[in-house]
Scaffold this active site. Structure first.
Site, PDB file in Angstrom:
ATOM      1  N   GLY A 152      31.806  52.436  31.689  1.00 39.42           N
ATOM      2  CA  GLY A 152      32.229  52.914  32.997  1.00 39.42           C
ATOM      3  C   GLY A 152      33.173  51.992  33.739  1.00 39.42           C
ATOM      4  N   ASP A 153      33.306  50.739  33.286  1.00 39.10           N
ATOM      5  CA  ASP A 153      34.246  49.799  33.910  1.00 39.10           C
ATOM      6  C   ASP A 153      34.629  48.741  32.882  1.00 39.10           C
ATOM      7  OD1 ASP A 153      35.831  48.458  35.708  1.00 39.10           O
ATOM      8  OD2 ASP A 153      34.178  47.555  36.820  1.00 39.10           O
ATOM      9  N   LEU A 154      35.168  49.188  31.750  1.00 40.20           N
ATOM     10  CA  LEU A 154      35.398  48.298  30.615  1.00 40.20           C
ATOM     11  C   LEU A 154      36.771  47.623  30.703  1.00 40.20           C
ATOM     12  CD1 LEU A 154      33.577  47.593  28.179  1.00 40.20           C
ATOM     13  CD2 LEU A 154      35.006  49.080  26.794  1.00 40.20           C
TER      14      LEU A 154
END
Length: 289
Positions: free
Chosen positions: A189-191
């Site tokens: 989700g926030d790579l």
């Protein structure tokens, strides 16, 4: 004055073996992160972020019990204003390594090694998404996620945009309308690059772990692949895709999601009361001065 000075007493208790003035501090969108030799302290930058810390710790405990093929931070303690600290914080075990600088990818050998390890990570996360234990433990991305996001952007951000900015935003939001609802893979989700840590072994970067799993869910890997492209450019993304196999529609989904990153930053910052991050996200949607 940075957080190592304003929270000196608390940090002295949480990181007793570290020399506080020399510790690196990472300022993220929602947290100030103090990195010790063996432990990491995350201080919430807003009240909303502080309220999410217990859930963040619970997610990390869940991840530690799953075979995701990648190291994740171990939650050690959660503190809030009631425990005498006066500020919400999360104490984590430190994963060794550091984010990879984009300049390091100028070497073809390095870029190839990094792409291969990213591809292996995406393959493992895709496989984990089919495991019954994982599917029971993690939430699924909501079916109306992008429709709701578009409505929230219009309601909460359009007032801060110029007419041209609203037209740009509408084009970017329109690209989301036909995205399928996929829940087949574990999605971080926030790579972005700041959350993927590397160590040097034999002169090449080796993936050591992934941090900041606040938004983990079962969803579409296009979201994480878009973050890799935003951090390190199209060339590395294409190399990763060549290794995992570009499935039908994947490239288009990546492009559509990547086009909304600035709007996502602005929306979530506005909700957390972080005007600086919101203004940064909206910088391309305002009247030029």
């Amino acid at each position: 004055m940075d957080v190592t000075e304003t929270r000196q007493s608390l940090l002295g208790r949480l990181l007793p073996d570290d020399d506080l003035p020399d510790l690196p501090v990472h300022r993220g969108q929602f947290h100030d992160v103090v990195i010790g030799a063996e432990r990491v302290v995350c201080f919430a930058r807003t009240g909303a972020a502080g309220g999410r810390l217990p859930q963040r710790a619970a997610v990390l405990r869940t991840l530690s019990g799953l075979d995701l093929g990648v190291r994740t931070p171990e939650p050690l303690a959660v503190g809030d204003s009631r425990d005498g600290a006066g500020v919400p914080y999360l104490l984590l075990g430190r994963i060794p390594g550091a984010p990879l600088a984009p300049a390091e990818l100028r070497s073809g050998e390095v870029a190839g090694a990094v792409a291969a390890q990213y591809a292996a990570l995406f393959t493992r996360l895709a496989a984990a998404g089919s495991e019954p234990a994982v599917r029971e433990a993690l939430p699924r991305v909501p079916r109306d996620r992008w429709r709701a996001f578009a409505g929230e952007v219009r309601a909460e951000l359009f007032t801060f945009m110029s007419a041209a900015g609203r037209e740009r935003a509408e084009r970017e939001l329109a690209a989301l309308r036909d995205l399928p609802h996929l829940t087949s893979a574990v999605v971080h989700g926030d790579l972005g690059g700041e959350n993927v840590l590397w160590e040097r072994r034999d002169g090449l970067p080796r993936l050591s772990g992934v941090v900041d799993w606040d938004d983990v869910c079962l969803g579409d890997q296009a979201e994480d692949l878009a973050a890799v492209g935003a951090s390190y450019g199209t060339a590395l993304l294409e190399e990763v895709l060549s290794r995992i196999g570009a499935r039908p529609g994947l490239t288009a989904r990546i492009s559509a999601i990547r086009g909304t990153f600035a709007l996502q930053q602005a929306l979530y910052a506005a909700r957390d009361g972080d005007r600086e991050e919101m203004d940064d996200g909206l910088s391309g949607y305002r009247v030029a001065r």
